[in-house]
Design an enzyme around this catalytic site. Structure first.
Site, PDB file in Angstrom:
ATOM      1  CB  CYS A 104      -2.346  13.718   8.462  1.00  0.00           C
ATOM      2  SG  CYS A 104      -2.800  13.455   9.617  1.00  0.00           S
ATOM      3  CG  HIS A 146       2.191  10.679  10.733  1.00  0.00           C
ATOM      4  ND1 HIS A 146       2.275  11.663   9.458  1.00  0.00           N
ATOM      5  CD2 HIS A 146       1.041  10.373  10.466  1.00  0.00           C
ATOM      6  CE1 HIS A 146       1.668  12.243   8.969  1.00  0.00           C
ATOM      7  NE2 HIS A 146       0.529  11.200   9.587  1.00  0.00           N
ATOM      8  CD  GLU A 147      -0.777   7.256  11.964  1.00  0.00           C
ATOM      9  OE1 GLU A 147      -1.024   7.819  12.525  1.00  0.00           O
ATOM     10  OE2 GLU A 147      -0.477   7.371  10.919  1.00  0.00           O
ATOM     11  CG  HIS A 150      -1.772  11.885  15.143  1.00  0.00           C
ATOM     12  ND1 HIS A 150      -2.241  12.833  15.278  1.00  0.00           N
ATOM     13  CD2 HIS A 150      -1.330  11.326  14.082  1.00  0.00           C
ATOM     14  CE1 HIS A 150      -2.559  13.288  13.519  1.00  0.00           C
ATOM     15  NE2 HIS A 150      -1.499  12.316  13.219  1.00  0.00           N
TER      16      HIS A 150
END
Length: 180
Positions: A104, A146-147, A150
């Site tokens: 990341c 994953h994105e 956030h």
């Protein structure tokens, strides 16, 4: 526009749930400028995805651009630069999981083994406010999860089940390493 600073693990913005963009905010000059900054920042950092909280903007906005075949991530199907506003993921029933060594931009120098569902449905809006429903599998499903983590205050390390598989990236050189 501008390359912005990518904030790192420990910064409080990375642990907040980002606010959804209102319909009237989508497509404004301010949001378009933010997306341009995100694109410049992503390209300067050499990543494939970036969420607005990573540049200290706590809004539900992320971009992903997966390069053509033969990238440093191995053989991948291309995903052109895509802007995701207010994305919502649902895992397809009975979806198998698979693991990847994730990295990341907000956790520089580290990689961790993360298992994620490999088949998801996604609802989101684009910069014009148009609603989309898409289906992602495999590596693309991993990148989306994953994105979008956030946007809810999560980092890949939160998804790890075995902390002995958190390593410095210079000690790891597998072909299937994912780095946002």
């Amino acid at each position: 526009m501008a390359v912005r600073e990518i904030i790192r693990m420990g910064h409080p913005t990375l642990r907040k749930v980002a606010r959804q963009l209102r319909q009237e905010d989508i497509g404004t000059k301010e949001i378009r400028n933010l997306v341009e900054d995100m694109v410049d920042t992503l390209r300067a950092a050499g990543g494939i995805g970036l969420a607005a909280p990573q540049i200290n903007e706590s809004v539900q906005l992320a971009i992903i651009q997966i390069p053509k075949l033969g990238s440093r991530y191995g053989v991948l199907e291309e995903l052109p630069l895509t802007v995701f506003v207010n994305p919502e993921i649902s895992v397809v029933a009975n979806a198998e999981s698979a693991g990847n060594w994730e990295g990341c931009l907000s956790v520089p120098g580290l990689r961790g083994w993360v298992e994620r569902p490999q088949h998801i449905n996604l609802r989101y809006q684009d910069l014009e406010g148009v609603r989309h429903i898409s289906e992602f599998t495999g590596f693309h499903a991993t990148v989306c999860q994953h994105e979008f983590d956030h946007l809810t205050g999560h980092l890949f390390v939160d998804r790890m089940t075995d902390m002995t598989k958190l390593v410095f990236e210079d000690l790891l050189v597998p072909e299937d390493v994912y780095h946002d």
